[in-house]
Design a protein around this motif. Structure first.
Motif, PDB file in Angstrom:
ATOM      1  N   GLY A 112      -2.746   5.214  33.198  1.00 52.02           N
ATOM      2  CA  GLY A 112      -2.460   3.742  34.308  1.00 52.02           C
ATOM      3  C   GLY A 112      -1.095   3.745  35.325  1.00 52.02           C
ATOM      4  O   GLY A 112      -0.948   5.232  35.805  1.00 52.02           O
ATOM      5  N   THR A 113      -1.770   3.128  36.634  1.00 53.46           N
ATOM      6  CA  THR A 113      -0.962   3.504  37.817  1.00 53.46           C
ATOM      7  C   THR A 113      -1.117   2.069  37.927  1.00 53.46           C
ATOM      8  O   THR A 113      -2.232   1.190  37.848  1.00 53.46           O
ATOM      9  CB  THR A 113      -1.693   4.257  38.591  1.00 53.46           C
ATOM     10  OG1 THR A 113      -1.503   4.055  39.775  1.00 53.46           O
ATOM     11  CG2 THR A 113      -3.305   3.112  38.816  1.00 53.46           C
ATOM     12  N   GLN A 114       0.155   1.871  38.735  1.00 57.56           N
ATOM     13  CA  GLN A 114       0.322   0.449  39.334  1.00 57.56           C
ATOM     14  C   GLN A 114       0.072  -0.046  40.561  1.00 57.56           C
ATOM     15  O   GLN A 114       0.196   0.730  41.224  1.00 57.56           O
ATOM     16  CB  GLN A 114       1.929   0.201  38.691  1.00 57.56           C
ATOM     17  CG  GLN A 114       2.338  -1.315  39.751  1.00 57.56           C
ATOM     18  CD  GLN A 114       2.677  -1.731  38.136  1.00 57.56           C
ATOM     19  OE1 GLN A 114       2.405  -2.234  37.140  1.00 57.56           O
ATOM     20  NE2 GLN A 114       1.951  -2.887  38.822  1.00 57.56           N
ATOM     21  N   VAL A 115      -0.329  -1.241  40.289  1.00 58.19           N
ATOM     22  CA  VAL A 115      -0.806  -1.521  41.740  1.00 58.19           C
ATOM     23  C   VAL A 115      -0.127  -2.775  41.900  1.00 58.19           C
ATOM     24  O   VAL A 115      -0.760  -4.067  41.274  1.00 58.19           O
ATOM     25  CB  VAL A 115      -2.161  -1.745  42.141  1.00 58.19           C
ATOM     26  CG1 VAL A 115      -2.588  -2.897  42.785  1.00 58.19           C
ATOM     27  CG2 VAL A 115      -3.577  -0.567  41.911  1.00 58.19           C
ATOM     28  N   THR A 116       0.664  -2.560  43.138  1.00 56.71           N
ATOM     29  CA  THR A 116       1.529  -4.459  43.628  1.00 56.71           C
ATOM     30  C   THR A 116       1.335  -4.521  44.596  1.00 56.71           C
ATOM     31  O   THR A 116       1.896  -4.170  45.913  1.00 56.71           O
ATOM     32  CB  THR A 116       3.506  -4.140  43.326  1.00 56.71           C
ATOM     33  OG1 THR A 116       3.467  -3.670  41.888  1.00 56.71           O
ATOM     34  CG2 THR A 116       3.934  -4.873  43.140  1.00 56.71           C
ATOM     35  N   VAL A 117       0.636  -5.959  44.869  1.00 52.18           N
ATOM     36  CA  VAL A 117       0.453  -6.487  46.315  1.00 52.18           C
ATOM     37  C   VAL A 117       2.124  -7.409  46.366  1.00 52.18           C
ATOM     38  O   VAL A 117       1.906  -9.000  45.943  1.00 52.18           O
ATOM     39  CB  VAL A 117      -0.821  -6.641  45.682  1.00 52.18           C
ATOM     40  CG1 VAL A 117      -1.701  -7.802  47.126  1.00 52.18           C
ATOM     41  CG2 VAL A 117      -1.852  -5.859  45.665  1.00 52.18           C
ATOM     42  N   SER A 118       2.052  -7.497  47.350  1.00 48.93           N
ATOM     43  CA  SER A 118       3.101  -8.241  47.800  1.00 48.93           C
ATOM     44  C   SER A 118       2.891 -10.161  48.650  1.00 48.93           C
ATOM     45  O   SER A 118       1.613  -9.481  49.518  1.00 48.93           O
ATOM     46  CB  SER A 118       4.818  -8.230  48.307  1.00 48.93           C
ATOM     47  OG  SER A 118       3.628  -7.055  49.474  1.00 48.93           O
ATOM     48  N   SER A 119       3.141 -10.601  48.420  1.00 47.66           N
ATOM     49  CA  SER A 119       2.766 -11.604  49.327  1.00 47.66           C
ATOM     50  C   SER A 119       3.655 -12.066  50.543  1.00 47.66           C
ATOM     51  O   SER A 119       4.362 -11.528  50.988  1.00 47.66           O
ATOM     52  CB  SER A 119       2.242 -13.069  48.695  1.00 47.66           C
ATOM     53  OG  SER A 119       4.039 -13.569  48.065  1.00 47.66           O
TER      54      SER A 119
END
Length: 119
Positions: A112-119
């Motif tokens: 797994g690899t973390q993807v974080t999308v900020s607003s």
């Protein structure tokens, strides 16, 4: 042994892009379908995109038109180009592959690899 290793995750602003990569290695005779799944906190793991050995693809409705899955020339690699990312795309993304060794056929998962999308 067969290993799948993902890379390319990270933090990006909404509207941005990321490209995930996955390489399968080990005692591989052939790989058939490969795909990407994701799991957000408190939610079940879901299919994002899948591609067969002959190039047929299918996508989750939520990512159609924004994400593109592709196989590498080496056939044991798979990529996920993610454009127009949204905060709701935030999740751990997992690579999966149906792999045939000389003795069996099994499904394998990456870490797994973390993807974080900020607003």
């Amino acid at each position: 042994q067969v290993q799948l290793v993902e890379s390319g995750g990270g933090l990006v602003q909404a509207g941005g892009s990321l490209r995930l990569s996955c390489v399968a290695s080990g005692s591989i005779f052939s790989t058939s379908a490969m795909g990407w799944y994701r799991q957000a906190p408190g939610k079940q793991r879901e299919l994002v995109a899948r591609i067969t050995s002959d190039g047929r693809t299918n996508y989750a409705d939520s990512v159609k038109g924004r994400f593109t899955i592709a196989r590498g020339n080496a056939k044991n690699t798979v990529y996920l180009q993610m454009n127009s990312l949204k905060p709701e795309d935030t999740a751990v993304y997992y690579c999966a592959a149906d792999v045939a060794t000389l003795t069996s056929v099994n499904a394998y998962w990456g870490q797994g690899t973390q993807v974080t999308v900020s607003s």
